[in-house]
Design an enzyme around this catalytic site. Structure first.
Site, PDB file in Angstrom:
ATOM      1  N   CYS A 305       0.652  -1.213  -0.008  1.00 36.56           N
ATOM      2  CA  CYS A 305      -0.061   0.120   0.173  1.00 36.56           C
ATOM      3  C   CYS A 305       0.970   1.328   0.058  1.00 36.56           C
ATOM      4  CB  CYS A 305      -1.035  -0.052   1.043  1.00 36.56           C
ATOM      5  SG  CYS A 305      -0.075  -0.001   2.934  1.00 36.56           S
ATOM      6  N   HIS A 353      -2.506   1.332   6.710  1.00 34.49           N
ATOM      7  CA  HIS A 353      -2.767   1.040   5.482  1.00 34.49           C
ATOM      8  C   HIS A 353      -3.102   2.483   4.865  1.00 34.49           C
ATOM      9  CE1 HIS A 353      -4.454  -0.972   1.759  1.00 34.49           C
ATOM     10  NE2 HIS A 353      -5.193  -0.148   1.728  1.00 34.49           N
ATOM     11  N   HIS A 365      -5.879   1.440  -4.473  1.00 33.21           N
ATOM     12  CA  HIS A 365      -4.992   1.301  -3.399  1.00 33.21           C
ATOM     13  C   HIS A 365      -4.388  -0.376  -3.470  1.00 33.21           C
ATOM     14  CE1 HIS A 365      -8.071  -1.190  -0.514  1.00 33.21           C
ATOM     15  NE2 HIS A 365      -8.455  -1.109  -1.975  1.00 33.21           N
TER      16      HIS A 365
END
Length: 393
Positions: A305, A353, A365
Site C-alpha cells: 500500500c 494502510h 490502493h
C-alpha cells in the site's frame, strides 16, 4: 516498528477502510455474520464462521502492521549499509595515507642510519604515542628538519584519524547487525500471519466460502452507497464554494468599477499547482491497476500500500517517506468531506494502510496479498476505519 516504530497519533478516528480484500469477506462484518446460520460453534468444536472471520481479519491486520515494520527496517538497513560502506572506504583510504607516512619516516630513518645517526632514536619514535613524546624522550627536535617534523606530525594525525574512523565503522556495523535482525524478525512475522490466515481459509467448506462471498458483496454494496453519499456531499460543498466565490468576485468588481482594477478569478496558484501534481500521481496509480500486491514491494511490477502511494507521488515530483507511519506526517491534514483527488487516506488506529483518493468517495490502493491494485470505495471496511486524510503537496 520494532524499536524504530513511531508513536501513534492519539485522538478519535475520522472514518474508513481496510486493506484486506479477497478475505475481507473473512475480515469484518461481524454484525452480518451474526445473522448467518453458522454463527454458533459446531458440535465437533470446529470454529464457527464468525470466529474464523474475526481471526482471519486479525491476522491480516497483524500482517499489515508487520509489513510496515519490515518496510521501516529495510529502509534503515539500507541507509546503515551505505554508511558502513562509506566508513570502510574512508578507513581504507586513511590506512593507505598512514602507510605512505610510515614509508616516508622509514626513508628518514634510513638516511639517519647512513649518516651515522642513532637507529634506536628512530625505533623510539615509532613506539612513541605522539610527536611531542618522541621529541621529549630523545631530545631530537634540533636534529630534525622542518620537513621531517611535518612527516612526524602527518603520521600521528593520520594514525589518530584512522583509529577514530575504525571505531565509527565498528559501531555502524553493530547497528547494521541490529537492523538486519529487526528486518528478519518483521519478515518472519509477516510470513507467519499470512500462512495462518491462509490455513484458516483453506479449512472452510465450499458452502462457507460462498456465504463469506455473499457477505462481502453486501459490504461492498454498502460501501458504494456511502461513497456515493460522500460524493454528493462534496459536490454540494463545491457548488456552495463556487457560488460564494462568484458572489465575492461580483462584489469586488462593483467596488472597483471606474478605477480600472480587475478582480481576481479562479482557483489560487497553490490550488492549481496541487491539482496538476495530483493528476500526475493519479495517472501513475491508474496505470498500476491490476498489478499484484506484494508486501514490501515498491514497483514497478508489484506494490504494497505505501509503496504504491510513494511511487505515485514520486511520479508527480513529490518525495514521500516509505512507511505509512511517516507518510501520515508528510502533508496537511484535512477532513474526509474536504478530501480532494490525490489526497492520501490512512486507515486504522495504528495507521497500517493507505490509499490514494480519486474523488466520488473512491480510492486506488494495493489491498493485501492475493489481491491486486484496484479502485474501491473508501468505506469498504466501514466508516470508522478511516484514520485521517493528508494532502501531501
Amino acid at each position: 516498528m520494532a524499536s524504530h516504530r513511531k508513536s501513534r497519533p492519539s485522538g478519535a478516528r475520522v472514518a474508513g477502510i481496510r486493506t484486506p480484500a479477497l478475505a475481507t469477506a473473512a475480515l469484518t462484518s461481524v454484525a452480518l455474520l451474526s445473522q448467518t446460520a453458522n454463527a454458533e460453534p459446531s458440535a465437533d468444536d470446529k470454529p464457527s464462521l464468525e470466529e474464523v472471520e474475526k481471526k482471519v481479519g486479525d491476522l491480516y491486520r497483524q500482517a499489515e502492521s508487520a509489513t510496515e515494520k519490515y518496510n521501516a527496517a529495510k529502509e534503515k538497513t539500507s541507509k546503515q549499509r551505505k554508511r558502513v560502506d562509506a566508513l570502510l572506504d574512508d578507513v581504507a583510504q586513511r590506512a593507505q595515507k598512514l602507510n605512505e607516512a610510515r614509508e616516508e619516516l622509514g626513508t628518514y630513518a634510513a638516511a639517519q642510519y647512513r649518516s651515522g645517526a642513532s637507529v634506536p632514536d628512530t625505533a623510539t619514535f615509532l613506539l612513541a604515542d605522539s610527536p611531542q613524546d618522541y621529541f621529549d624522550q630523545n631530545q631530537l627536535t634540533g636534529r630534525l628538519t622542518s620537513r621531517q617534523k611535518g612527516a612526524v606530525d602527518e603520521y600521528f594525525t593520520e594514525q589518530s584519524a584512522t583509529m577514530k574512523k575504525r571505531q565509527e565503522a565498528a559501531q555502524s556495523l553493530e547497528t547494521l547487525t541490529e537492523s538486519q535482525s529487526d528486518l528478519q524478525s518483521a519478515k518472519a512475522t509477516v510470513q507467519k500471519k499470512l500462512a495462518d490466515a491462509r490455513a484458516l481459509l483453506s479449512d472452510l467448506t465450499a458452502e462457507e466460502k460462498a456465504r463469506l462471498a455473499a457477505i462481502e458483496k453486501k459490504k461492498q454494496e454498502e460501501a458504494e452507497r456511502k461513497a456515493a453519499e460522500l460524493a454528493r456531499q462534496q459536490e454540494q460543498e463545491q457548488r456552495r464554494q463556487e457560488a460564494a466565490q462568484r458572489e465575492q468576485e461580483s462584489s469586488n468588481a462593483d467596488s472597483s468599477a471606474g478605477t480600472g482594477n480587475e478582480s481576481g478569478s479562479g482557483e489560487s496558484a497553490s490550488d492549481s499547482g496541487y491539482g496538476t501534481k495530483a493528476e500526475k500521481a493519479l495517472a501513475f496509480a491508474r496505470a498500476q491497476i491490476g498489478k499484484p500486491y506484494v508486501w514490501g514491494a515498491t514497483g514497478p511490477e508489484s506494490y504494497d500500500c505505501s509503496g504504491l502511494t510513494q511511487a505515485a507521488w514520486k511520479a508527480a515530483g513529490v518525495t514521500l517517506p516509505r512507511t505509512t507511519y511517516d507518510q501520515v506526517d508528510s502533508g496537511t491534514t484535512v477532513s474526509v468531506a474536504a478530501a480532494r483527488p490525490g489526497d492520501l487516506i490512512f486507515f486504522y488506529d495504528d495507521i497500517t494502510h493507505v490509499g490514494l483518493y480519486i474523488g466520488n468517495g473512491m480510492m486506488i490502493h494495493a489491498p493485501k496479498p492475493g489481491a491486486y491494485v484496484r479502485e474501491e470505495s473508501v468505506y469498504y471496511d466501514g466508516e470508522s476505519s478511516i484514520h485521517s486524510v493528508v494532502r501531501p503537496a
